[in-house]
Design a protein around this motif. Structure first.
Motif, PDB file in Angstrom:
ATOM      1  N   HIS A  63      11.776  -7.599 100.748  1.00 15.18           N
ATOM      2  CA  HIS A  63      12.629  -8.386 101.623  1.00 15.18           C
ATOM      3  C   HIS A  63      12.702  -7.809 103.028  1.00 15.18           C
ATOM      4  CE1 HIS A  63      14.037 -11.485  99.042  1.00 15.18           C
ATOM      5  NE2 HIS A  63      14.610 -10.687  98.171  1.00 15.18           N
ATOM      6  N   VAL A  72      23.825 -10.285 105.899  1.00 11.35           N
ATOM      7  CA  VAL A  72      23.808 -11.075 104.688  1.00 11.35           C
ATOM      8  C   VAL A  72      25.245 -11.493 104.369  1.00 11.35           C
ATOM      9  CG1 VAL A  72      24.081  -9.101 103.138  1.00 11.35           C
ATOM     10  CG2 VAL A  72      22.951 -11.154 102.314  1.00 11.35           C
ATOM     11  N   ASP A  93      20.181 -16.126  97.270  1.00  6.58           N
ATOM     12  CA  ASP A  93      18.949 -15.359  97.107  1.00  6.58           C
ATOM     13  C   ASP A  93      19.062 -14.399  95.925  1.00  6.58           C
ATOM     14  OD1 ASP A  93      17.181 -15.951  99.630  1.00  6.58           O
ATOM     15  OD2 ASP A  93      19.230 -15.725 100.365  1.00  6.58           O
ATOM     16  N   ALA A 112      20.995 -15.186 102.363  1.00  4.72           N
ATOM     17  CA  ALA A 112      20.300 -14.710 103.551  1.00  4.72           C
ATOM     18  C   ALA A 112      19.371 -15.767 104.121  1.00  4.72           C
ATOM     19  CB  ALA A 112      19.510 -13.442 103.243  1.00  4.72           C
ATOM     20  N   PHE A 136      23.374  -2.951 102.330  1.00  5.67           N
ATOM     21  CA  PHE A 136      23.136  -3.949 103.369  1.00  5.67           C
ATOM     22  C   PHE A 136      23.736  -3.496 104.699  1.00  5.67           C
ATOM     23  CE2 PHE A 136      23.550  -6.155  99.286  1.00  5.67           C
ATOM     24  CZ  PHE A 136      22.262  -6.656  99.165  1.00  5.67           C
ATOM     25  N   LEU A 200      18.078  -8.757 103.288  1.00  4.87           N
ATOM     26  CA  LEU A 200      18.198  -8.397 101.873  1.00  4.87           C
ATOM     27  C   LEU A 200      17.525  -7.059 101.613  1.00  4.87           C
ATOM     28  CD1 LEU A 200      17.465 -11.905 100.358  1.00  4.87           C
ATOM     29  CD2 LEU A 200      19.655 -10.697 100.281  1.00  4.87           C
ATOM     30  N   THR A 202      17.378  -4.841  99.528  1.00  2.89           N
ATOM     31  CA  THR A 202      17.672  -4.521  98.141  1.00  2.89           C
ATOM     32  C   THR A 202      16.689  -3.550  97.525  1.00  2.89           C
ATOM     33  OG1 THR A 202      16.394  -6.480  97.565  1.00  2.89           O
ATOM     34  CG2 THR A 202      18.782  -6.736  97.688  1.00  2.89           C
TER      35      THR A 202
END
Length: 339
Positions: A63, A72, A93, A112, A136, A200, A202
């Motif tokens: 991402h 986000v 998402d 997002a 984030f 994102l 993540t």
């Protein structure tokens, strides 16, 4: 008679409320997209588990490969039986499922790349949400409130907290439902715009499925008082979500159907907080490492998850240490005990 929705700051004219209810079934068509290029990329990447779609496979990506244009949006969503069907989950998402008091669960939906017209019902925040959101860059957290002792921690966290008191014009009540299961967020009123996939952070990677795995047409994760079942649909190339054994029908007609489901085994311990009944609020430790199962393309892959600190994303690797790619599309992460 059609119930009307009133803003939390004092109410809306009846005509406006009626129009809002009439348009509820068309919310799926009202999504705000980032750009046409992002939408096309989502449909053309190599996320089909090696299936031949007539296109050359695209490189694996994360991402973070595209720059973010903003924060986000994270929304705490009610998952009690009285809160169903929910609204706006199909547009997220990433959806996290976490245990709360009494063996029940809450959802955290992250947006997002597109924003729905409405999300909800919106409920309160928990202490472990702050650790989860640390990955984030100053996210916006929309929630209905929190117990007074937790509010100072939320104020100190690196995020933007948005409650009905902070942005009354962004929240509405549905008169057809009973409180507290009737509060909805309108992201467009914050104001908020899609931040882009780059928000994102993540740690997830997307691309070709790994070798191996085992066929698993359905998977159920149980909490003491709720369950999540994901059933593979060949026709949709998605996992259809059921809650407590019933299809997760959505108020806007769009049933959540993630491309990837992660069962992440974590340590769940008591937090420093209790609800008004005296029940302790579970704390989900999302920093650390443990085992996980990644479901994609109708198969299950054993994985190891790792997150070094609250500022890091979570990586998922195969037994040989390679990144375990997710299928392109929505991701559900269900936190389960037994790290």
């Amino acid at each position: 008679m059609v119930g009307m929705r009133r803003g939390t700051h004092g109410g809306s004219p009846r005509g406006r409320g009626t129009r809002e209810r009439r348009t509820r079934g068309a919310r799926g068509a009202a999504l705000v997209t980032v750009t046409a290029a992002v939408a096309l990329a989502a449909g053309c990447t190599a996320g089909s588990g090696g299936k031949d779609n007539g296109r050359a496979p695209e490189p694996e990506r994360s991402h973070t490969s595209a720059p973010a244009t903003g924060p986000v949006l994270a929304v705490k969503v009610d998952n009690a039986p009285e809160a169903r069907p929910q609204t706006g989950l199909d547009a997220a998402d990433v959806v996290y499922a976490e245990p709360v008091e009494g063996g029940l669960s809450r959802l955290m939906a992250l947006y997002a790349t597109r924003l729905p017209e409405e999300v909800g019902p919106v409920r309160s925040a928990r202490e472990s949400d702050l650790e989860l959101l640390g990955q984030f860059d100053r996210p916006t957290l929309a929630f209905s409130g929190a117990q007074s002792k937790l509010l100072p921690l939320i104020e100190k966290a690196p995020l933007r907290a948005v409650t009905p008191g902070d942005a009354p014009g962004a929240y509405v009540r549905d008169d057809d439902r009973q409180a507290p299961h009737n509060l909805y967020l309108r992201p467009g009123e914050l104001p908020a715009e899609p931040a882009g996939a780059g928000a994102l952070t993540t740690g997830f990677t997307f691309g070709k499925a790994p070798e191996g795995g085992r066929a698993e047409p359905s998977r159920t994760v149980r909490y003491p008082a709720t369950s999540f079942t994901f059933t593979w649909s060949e026709s949709r190339d998605r996992w259809l979500v059921s809650l407590d054994g019933s299809p997760a029908d959505a108020a806007d007609g769009a049933r959540p159907a993630p491309a990837t489901v992660v069962v992440q085994h974590v340590t769940v311990r008591d937090s420093a907080f209790r609800d008004f009944r005296g029940s302790n609020s579970p704390y989900v430790e999302s920093v650390g490492s443990g085992r996980a199962e990644v479901l994609r393309d109708g198969r299950t892959y054993d994985a190891t998850w790792t997150r070094g600190s609250a500022a890091d994303g979570t990586t998922f690797t195969t037994r040989d240490g390679a990144a375990l790619n997710f299928a392109e599309g929505q991701v559900w992460v269900v936190f389960a005990g037994g790290s």
